[in-house]
Design a protein around this motif. Structure first.
Motif, PDB file in Angstrom:
ATOM      1  N   UNK A  22     -29.979  -5.417   9.564  1.00 49.00           N
ATOM      2  CA  UNK A  22     -29.465  -6.741   9.894  1.00 49.00           C
ATOM      3  C   UNK A  22     -29.926  -7.743   8.852  1.00 49.00           C
ATOM      4  N   UNK A  23     -29.007  -8.617   8.434  1.00 48.41           N
ATOM      5  CA  UNK A  23     -29.361  -9.611   7.433  1.00 48.41           C
ATOM      6  C   UNK A  23     -29.301  -9.046   6.035  1.00 48.41           C
ATOM      7  N   UNK A  24     -28.176  -8.462   5.642  1.00 49.49           N
ATOM      8  CA  UNK A  24     -28.045  -7.868   4.323  1.00 49.49           C
ATOM      9  C   UNK A  24     -28.153  -8.929   3.239  1.00 49.49           C
ATOM     10  N   UNK A  25     -28.791  -8.577   2.126  1.00 47.43           N
ATOM     11  CA  UNK A  25     -28.903  -9.517   1.026  1.00 47.43           C
ATOM     12  C   UNK A  25     -27.601  -9.532   0.245  1.00 47.43           C
ATOM     13  N   UNK A  26     -27.361 -10.604  -0.515  1.00 43.73           N
ATOM     14  CA  UNK A  26     -26.116 -10.783  -1.229  1.00 43.73           C
ATOM     15  C   UNK A  26     -26.196 -10.188  -2.639  1.00 43.73           C
ATOM     16  N   UNK A  27     -25.044 -10.294  -3.366  1.00 42.85           N
ATOM     17  CA  UNK A  27     -24.968  -9.705  -4.692  1.00 42.85           C
ATOM     18  C   UNK A  27     -26.017 -10.281  -5.636  1.00 42.85           C
ATOM     19  N   UNK A  93     -21.586   0.082  -5.066  1.00 41.45           N
ATOM     20  CA  UNK A  93     -20.391   0.665  -4.469  1.00 41.45           C
ATOM     21  C   UNK A  93     -19.252  -0.338  -4.406  1.00 41.45           C
ATOM     22  N   UNK A  94     -19.576  -1.611  -4.161  1.00 44.55           N
ATOM     23  CA  UNK A  94     -18.539  -2.646  -4.125  1.00 44.55           C
ATOM     24  C   UNK A  94     -18.051  -3.004  -5.526  1.00 44.55           C
ATOM     25  N   UNK A  95     -18.976  -3.124  -6.462  1.00 46.76           N
ATOM     26  CA  UNK A  95     -18.661  -3.600  -7.808  1.00 46.76           C
ATOM     27  C   UNK A  95     -18.168  -2.482  -8.714  1.00 46.76           C
ATOM     28  N   UNK A 232     -18.971  -8.038  11.465  1.00 47.51           N
ATOM     29  CA  UNK A 232     -18.209  -8.139  10.231  1.00 47.51           C
ATOM     30  C   UNK A 232     -18.903  -8.901   9.131  1.00 47.51           C
ATOM     31  N   UNK A 233     -19.967  -9.651   9.453  1.00 46.09           N
ATOM     32  CA  UNK A 233     -20.679 -10.386   8.423  1.00 46.09           C
ATOM     33  C   UNK A 233     -21.319  -9.409   7.441  1.00 46.09           C
ATOM     34  N   UNK A 234     -21.120  -9.659   6.156  1.00 43.26           N
ATOM     35  CA  UNK A 234     -21.643  -8.779   5.105  1.00 43.26           C
ATOM     36  C   UNK A 234     -21.158  -7.342   5.265  1.00 43.26           C
ATOM     37  N   UNK A 235     -19.958  -7.198   5.853  1.00 44.90           N
ATOM     38  CA  UNK A 235     -19.346  -5.878   6.056  1.00 44.90           C
ATOM     39  C   UNK A 235     -20.154  -4.989   6.998  1.00 44.90           C
ATOM     40  N   UNK A 236     -20.969  -5.581   7.873  1.00 46.76           N
ATOM     41  CA  UNK A 236     -21.756  -4.818   8.840  1.00 46.76           C
ATOM     42  C   UNK A 236     -21.173  -4.978  10.241  1.00 46.76           C
ATOM     43  N   UNK A 237     -21.244  -3.894  11.014  1.00 46.19           N
ATOM     44  CA  UNK A 237     -20.621  -3.894  12.334  1.00 46.19           C
ATOM     45  C   UNK A 237     -21.507  -3.184  13.356  1.00 46.19           C
ATOM     46  N   UNK A 238     -21.283  -3.542  14.614  1.00 47.30           N
ATOM     47  CA  UNK A 238     -21.828  -2.793  15.743  1.00 47.30           C
ATOM     48  C   UNK A 238     -20.695  -1.951  16.309  1.00 47.30           C
ATOM     49  N   UNK A 254     -23.352   4.620  20.776  1.00 50.59           N
ATOM     50  CA  UNK A 254     -23.301   3.348  20.061  1.00 50.59           C
ATOM     51  C   UNK A 254     -24.128   3.449  18.787  1.00 50.59           C
ATOM     52  N   UNK A 255     -23.922   2.465  17.899  1.00 50.04           N
ATOM     53  CA  UNK A 255     -24.670   2.442  16.653  1.00 50.04           C
ATOM     54  C   UNK A 255     -24.216   1.321  15.751  1.00 50.04           C
ATOM     55  N   UNK A 256     -24.458   1.479  14.460  1.00 53.88           N
ATOM     56  CA  UNK A 256     -24.120   0.453  13.472  1.00 53.88           C
ATOM     57  C   UNK A 256     -23.317   1.077  12.340  1.00 53.88           C
ATOM     58  N   UNK A 257     -22.565   0.218  11.635  1.00 54.80           N
ATOM     59  CA  UNK A 257     -21.722   0.702  10.549  1.00 54.80           C
ATOM     60  C   UNK A 257     -21.662  -0.327   9.436  1.00 54.80           C
ATOM     61  N   UNK A 258     -21.198   0.119   8.291  1.00 54.88           N
ATOM     62  CA  UNK A 258     -21.002  -0.754   7.138  1.00 54.88           C
ATOM     63  C   UNK A 258     -19.778  -0.262   6.380  1.00 54.88           C
ATOM     64  N   UNK A 259     -19.080  -1.178   5.741  1.00 58.88           N
ATOM     65  CA  UNK A 259     -17.934  -0.839   4.907  1.00 58.88           C
ATOM     66  C   UNK A 259     -18.292  -1.097   3.454  1.00 58.88           C
ATOM     67  N   UNK A 260     -18.172  -0.068   2.623  1.00 60.75           N
ATOM     68  CA  UNK A 260     -18.373  -0.177   1.190  1.00 60.75           C
ATOM     69  C   UNK A 260     -17.025  -0.197   0.481  1.00 60.75           C
ATOM     70  N   UNK A 261     -16.978  -0.854  -0.647  1.00 65.90           N
ATOM     71  CA  UNK A 261     -15.811  -0.832  -1.539  1.00 65.90           C
ATOM     72  C   UNK A 261     -14.534  -1.269  -0.839  1.00 65.90           C
ATOM     73  N   UNK A 262     -14.655  -1.947   0.288  1.00 71.23           N
ATOM     74  CA  UNK A 262     -13.505  -2.446   1.012  1.00 71.23           C
ATOM     75  C   UNK A 262     -12.845  -1.453   1.934  1.00 71.23           C
ATOM     76  N   UNK A 263     -13.233  -0.155   1.867  1.00 64.87           N
ATOM     77  CA  UNK A 263     -12.564   0.843   2.721  1.00 64.87           C
ATOM     78  C   UNK A 263     -13.449   2.012   3.128  1.00 64.87           C
TER      79      UNK A 263
END
Length: 532
Positions: A22-27, A93-95, A232-238, A254-263
């Motif tokens: 939680x609270x991912x850092x930015x680029x 992964x995003x860049x 959805x903030x910082x591409x993070x989800x519950x 239940x758990x957590x997820x993240x989206x890399x590279x937009x997909x």
């Protein structure tokens, strides 16, 4: 001499380490890490935007970047925290990731489909790259020629006997590596591509909402339900899952997820007390998720998984089961989103009654006419379509899936768990010529079977492999391997390896149809990277 303590980076940590806290850092935080901790080995080539030697001239999947950073820790003394490593993986992964088209045909490596049989058009690629690790690991990265050349040097520096090993010492390995492979890789897997340029202009699509899903797991059968995604903030989800198997048993977690590279969707969940992971690809319009969901410790236990966001479009994901015998009455579950009132199952199949309905599924009792012509039917629920129902009047043959598998011993107090094997019986109906193995044969689907193993050959029989290598569950098709370590009961106290036939028996009326596969039971899976 200064002592360097190697970080403990197990396969499980590598995979789990991709989920951000939680609270991912930015680029800009990632670039701060790079400028403070990577400059000892990499030089800054450009400040705006930041470009560093070596690292800015590669593109990889999230798993690929995770392996690179872990290698920097293990081999070069890079000191980063778990959160910093996650931040760097997200940034790269995003860049510098891969476009969806660039992962096609190789996603099995990310999805942990470890019984996949690879084949390549290039004999040089197969002999030079795919003899030590999967070819997919190479195909899931992009580099210019200079970086592919650096990779050859890295291999020689890390494994100096490489050019003297089997399939290398019988040729001019260096000449082949630098003069043939580097140009081939630079052409086939170039750093620059139109697909990546186009994908960078695509904006990330939020995926919050309710998702109808359909899945199929060996040994347990069909699964369906609802996956709820929030955040959805910082591409993070519950994420939460509320589903059921075809036999009515629950499938919840239940758990957590993240989206890399937009997909690239990655999730860690606990489902019915079992840690599981999801490796999915999100469609460009953000309406569908497809991939594989598997157990964290036993990634051989998994399911093909498709999900459709409710309200995005009217579409069917599946009919469960996906077949019906002519002249029979069955209960069928239609899974999807935007399910209309009118159900159509195709020619010769009549809906007798609708037993249950909600936003994600319709359960019906259906009868197939005894004279119904065998073949696939397009199923519709109002405007929702896209699923098929196979009509058959007999089972002519059976196949074992997979027909070749590798299982591994483990446990017994050791650090590596067992790697078991899961098999399914696939039923087929002959085509119009009545002969098996022709193009018009129809796949019916997975059916219940009775399972057992036998020695594959005379040596396996002499070594009593069926006694030592493990046990097959005759109902589920799950083979559980034996314990690891030397076994004093075996000849020369060898381990519990084995070479086995896997036999499925399916009853078709009074006749028993059987099929064979092969399974190698071998030593522990010592090396377990995110990309095999």
């Amino acid at each position: 001499m200064k002592k360097f303590k190697l970080p403990r980076l197990t396969g499980g940590l590598l995979l789990a380490g991709m989920i951000l806290p939680t609270g991912a850092v930015q680029a800009n935080d990632a670039e701060t890490i790079i400028q403070s901790k990577c400059v000892a080995c990499h030089t800054e080539e450009k400040a705006e935007p930041l470009q560093m030697s070596r690292m800015s001239h590669q593109r990889k999947t999230p798993e690929g970047w995770l392996m690179t950073i872990a290698r920097m820790q293990v081999m070069h003394g890079l000191e980063v925290t778990d959160d910093e490593r996650r931040t760097l993986v997200k940034y790269f992964a995003d860049k510098q990731g891969l476009a969806p088209e660039e992962t096609e045909g190789s996603r099995y490596a990310m999805e942990r489909r470890l019984n996949t049989m690879e084949s390549f058009e290039s004999a040089n690629f197969e002999e030079m790259c795919a003899r030590c690790h999967s070819g997919a690991r190479v195909k899931l990265q992009r580099r210019p020629a200079s970086e592919w050349e650096h990779l050859v040097h890295f291999h020689l520096g890390q494994w100096p006997t490489l050019e003297y090993q089997a399939m290398a010492r019988d040729r001019d390995w260096m000449d082949l590596a630098f003069k043939k492979m580097v140009p081939e890789l630079a052409t086939d897997f170039s750093l620059k591509s139109a697909s990546w340029d186009k994908w960078q202009s695509v904006k990330s699509v939020p995926v919050s909402g309710s998702w109808s899903f359909s899945a199929q797991m060996a040994g347990k059968g069909d699964v369906r339900g609802v996956m709820s995604i929030s955040g959805g903030k910082d591409d993070q989800y519950s994420v939460s899952i509320d589903g059921e198997y075809a036999d009515g048993s629950a499938f919840k977690g239940s758990g957590t997820a993240i989206v890399y590279t937009g997909y690239e969707w990655r999730a860690n969940l606990t489902v019915d007390g079992v840690a599981m992971r999801q490796v999915f690809a999100l469609s460009a319009d953000g309406s569908e998720l497809n991939g594989r969901m598997f157990e964290a410790v036993h990634d051989e236990a998994g399911m093909d998984f498709s999900a459709l966001r409710s309200g995005s479009k009217a579409k069917l994901l599946s009919v469960q089961p996906g077949y019906i015998r002519a002249g029979s009455t069955e209960v069928l579950t239609i899974v999807g989103a935007g399910l209309g009132k009118k159900i159509s199952l195709g020619d010769g199949i009549k809906v007798v009654s609708e037993m249950y309905r909600d936003d994600n599924k319709v359960v019906v009792q259906a009868t197939a006419n005894a004279a119904a012509k065998p073949g696939a039917r397009d199923v519709k629920a109002g405007k929702a379509e896209g699923a098929l129902l196979n009509v058959y009047d007999r089972i002519d043959s059976v196949k074992v899936v997979p027909d070749f598998a590798v299982a591994r011993v483990g446990g017994n107090g050791g650090s590596t768990p067992k790697y078991n094997a899961h098999f399914q019986a696939e039923a087929w109906m002959n085509g119009v010529d009545g002969k098996p193995g022709t193009e018009d044969d129809m796949r019916i689907g997975f059916v219940p079977a009775k399972w057992h193993v036998e020695p594959f050959d005379a040596q396996a029989e002499a070594d009593r492999d069926t006694h030592f290598a493990g046990r097959m569950d005759e109902k589920s098709g799950l083979f559980t391997t034996g314990a690891s370590g030397p076994n004093p009961e075996r000849r020369m106290s060898t381990n519990n390896a084995g070479n086995l036939k896997v036999i499925a028996e399916v009853m078709e009326g009074a006749n028993a149809l059987s099929a064979e596969g092969q399974m190698i039971v071998t030593v522990q899976r010592w090396n377990n990277p995110p990309l095999p």
